[in-house]
Design a protein around this motif. Structure first.
Motif, mmCIF file in Angstrom:
data_model
loop_
_atom_site.group_PDB
_atom_site.id
_atom_site.type_symbol
_atom_site.label_atom_id
_atom_site.label_comp_id
_atom_site.label_asym_id
_atom_site.label_seq_id
_atom_site.Cartn_x
_atom_site.Cartn_y
_atom_site.Cartn_z
ATOM 1 N N ILE A 76 8.429 16.843 -5.351
ATOM 2 C CA ILE A 76 7.381 15.943 -5.837
ATOM 3 C C ILE A 76 6.860 15.227 -4.599
ATOM 4 C CG2 ILE A 76 6.818 13.939 -7.263
ATOM 5 C CD1 ILE A 76 9.267 14.678 -9.008
ATOM 6 N N TYR A 77 5.552 15.170 -4.469
ATOM 7 C CA TYR A 77 5.016 14.420 -3.337
ATOM 8 C C TYR A 77 3.705 13.753 -3.724
ATOM 9 C CZ TYR A 77 1.514 18.035 -2.287
ATOM 10 O OH TYR A 77 0.452 18.892 -2.346
ATOM 11 N N PHE A 78 3.375 12.728 -2.941
ATOM 12 C CA PHE A 78 2.043 12.135 -3.007
ATOM 13 C C PHE A 78 1.644 11.722 -1.601
ATOM 14 C CE2 PHE A 78 4.842 8.539 -3.635
ATOM 15 C CZ PHE A 78 4.229 7.461 -3.017
ATOM 16 N N VAL A 79 0.344 11.673 -1.381
ATOM 17 C CA VAL A 79 -0.196 11.388 -0.058
ATOM 18 C C VAL A 79 -1.084 10.162 -0.139
ATOM 19 C CG1 VAL A 79 -1.658 12.240 1.818
ATOM 20 C CG2 VAL A 79 -0.161 13.833 0.564
ATOM 21 N N ASP A 80 -0.760 9.158 0.702
ATOM 22 C CA ASP A 80 -1.687 8.039 0.817
ATOM 23 C C ASP A 80 -2.422 8.148 2.147
ATOM 24 O OD1 ASP A 80 -0.659 5.659 2.695
ATOM 25 O OD2 ASP A 80 1.112 6.383 1.619
ATOM 26 N N GLN A 81 -3.734 8.039 2.035
ATOM 27 C CA GLN A 81 -4.638 8.172 3.177
ATOM 28 C C GLN A 81 -5.310 6.820 3.391
ATOM 29 O OE1 GLN A 81 -5.346 11.417 4.571
ATOM 30 N NE2 GLN A 81 -6.415 10.343 6.204
ATOM 31 N N HIS A 93 -2.070 8.822 7.529
ATOM 32 C CA HIS A 93 -1.800 9.849 6.528
ATOM 33 C C HIS A 93 -0.295 9.835 6.289
ATOM 34 C CE1 HIS A 93 -1.110 13.989 5.052
ATOM 35 N NE2 HIS A 93 -2.311 13.871 4.540
ATOM 36 N N HIS A 94 0.111 9.444 5.077
ATOM 37 C CA HIS A 94 1.537 9.306 4.762
ATOM 38 C C HIS A 94 1.855 10.169 3.546
ATOM 39 C CE1 HIS A 94 5.061 6.343 3.718
ATOM 40 N NE2 HIS A 94 5.470 7.596 3.849
ATOM 41 N N ILE A 109 11.585 11.943 2.006
ATOM 42 C CA ILE A 109 11.005 12.128 3.340
ATOM 43 C C ILE A 109 9.730 11.294 3.456
ATOM 44 C CG2 ILE A 109 10.033 13.773 4.989
ATOM 45 C CD1 ILE A 109 11.696 15.953 3.561
ATOM 46 N N ASP A 110 9.689 10.458 4.473
ATOM 47 C CA ASP A 110 8.461 9.767 4.863
ATOM 48 C C ASP A 110 7.875 10.566 6.014
ATOM 49 O OD1 ASP A 110 8.207 7.258 3.277
ATOM 50 O OD2 ASP A 110 10.199 6.864 4.100
ATOM 51 N N ASP A 111 6.780 11.260 5.759
ATOM 52 C CA ASP A 111 6.118 12.128 6.737
ATOM 53 C C ASP A 111 4.775 11.481 7.075
ATOM 54 O OD1 ASP A 111 4.946 14.157 8.200
ATOM 55 O OD2 ASP A 111 5.262 15.708 6.690
ATOM 56 N N ILE A 112 4.692 10.909 8.261
ATOM 57 C CA ILE A 112 3.568 10.045 8.623
ATOM 58 C C ILE A 112 2.856 10.566 9.858
ATOM 59 C CG2 ILE A 112 2.961 7.703 9.393
ATOM 60 C CD1 ILE A 112 5.814 7.026 7.968
ATOM 61 N N THR A 113 1.535 10.561 9.789
ATOM 62 C CA THR A 113 0.711 10.816 10.965
ATOM 63 C C THR A 113 -0.218 9.613 11.108
ATOM 64 O OG1 THR A 113 0.782 13.188 10.559
ATOM 65 C CG2 THR A 113 -0.922 12.388 12.069
ATOM 66 N N PHE A 114 -0.226 9.036 12.311
ATOM 67 C CA PHE A 114 -1.094 7.881 12.557
ATOM 68 C C PHE A 114 -1.714 7.994 13.938
ATOM 69 C CE2 PHE A 114 2.900 6.520 14.422
ATOM 70 C CZ PHE A 114 2.518 5.835 15.564
ATOM 71 N N ARG A 115 -2.827 7.292 14.088
ATOM 72 C CA ARG A 115 -3.468 7.188 15.391
ATOM 73 C C ARG A 115 -3.971 5.758 15.583
ATOM 74 N NH1 ARG A 115 -5.173 12.319 14.024
ATOM 75 N NH2 ARG A 115 -7.217 11.733 13.252
ATOM 76 N N THR A 116 -3.990 5.362 16.839
ATOM 77 C CA THR A 116 -4.557 4.083 17.243
ATOM 78 C C THR A 116 -5.785 4.389 18.096
ATOM 79 O OG1 THR A 116 -3.301 3.917 19.307
ATOM 80 C CG2 THR A 116 -2.206 3.106 17.298
#
Length: 145
Positions: A76-81, A93-94, A109-116
């Motif tokens: 089961i997953y959900f994505v918060d953008q 993007h989490h 699993i917390d799978d996170i992509t971020f940018r500054t």
């Protein structure tokens, strides 16, 4: 930058999914910065989460939209953008994943992509983000074991 943290718990995937609610969200909020929840619709596609981060001398809004949610027999997953982010982030993007563990229980699993705005600040923010999400591990274990 990519960050992934895994936490194994003993409860079933369905039980853990049931626990992904506003109460859990409040418990997962780190002590700093304090977070005011302006809006929390939930974890389904189309839901919105609006936070106000309090950095004592200023506040920043963080708005994310749940852009995807899927349920299968094994995950089961959900994505918060992020749609409105604090000044120090340009991309968020989490993917929150719940994987059925074949030997029983669930892997969260917390799978996170971020940018500054700059590569250097990506690198500087990485350990901070890691700590903020590592903070969740004992909470997950306490609630879902």
């Amino acid at each position: 930058m990519h960050l992934e943290l895994k936490t194994d718990v003993t409860k079933s995937m369905a039980d853990v999914w049931q626990g992904f609610n506003r109460d859990l969200f409040d418990r997962l909020s780190p002590p700093f910065p304090p977070v005011d929840v302006v809006r929390f619709d939930g974890c389904l596609k189309g839901d919105v989460v609006h936070l106000r981060l309090n950095f004592l001398v200023f506040r920043q809004d963080w708005v994310s939209q749940i852009v995807d949610q899927q349920t299968t027999e094994f995950e089961i997953y959900f994505v918060d953008q992020g749609t409105r982010l604090p000044f120090f982030l340009t991309y968020w993007h989490h993917r929150h994943r719940l994987l059925r563990n074949p030997s029983g229980g669930t892997c969260i699993i917390d799978d996170i992509t971020f940018r500054t705005p700059f590569r250097l600040t990506d690198l500087l923010l990485y350990p901070v983000m890691w700590l903020l999400f590592a903070y969740r591990k004992p909470i997950y274990k306490r609630l879902f074991n």
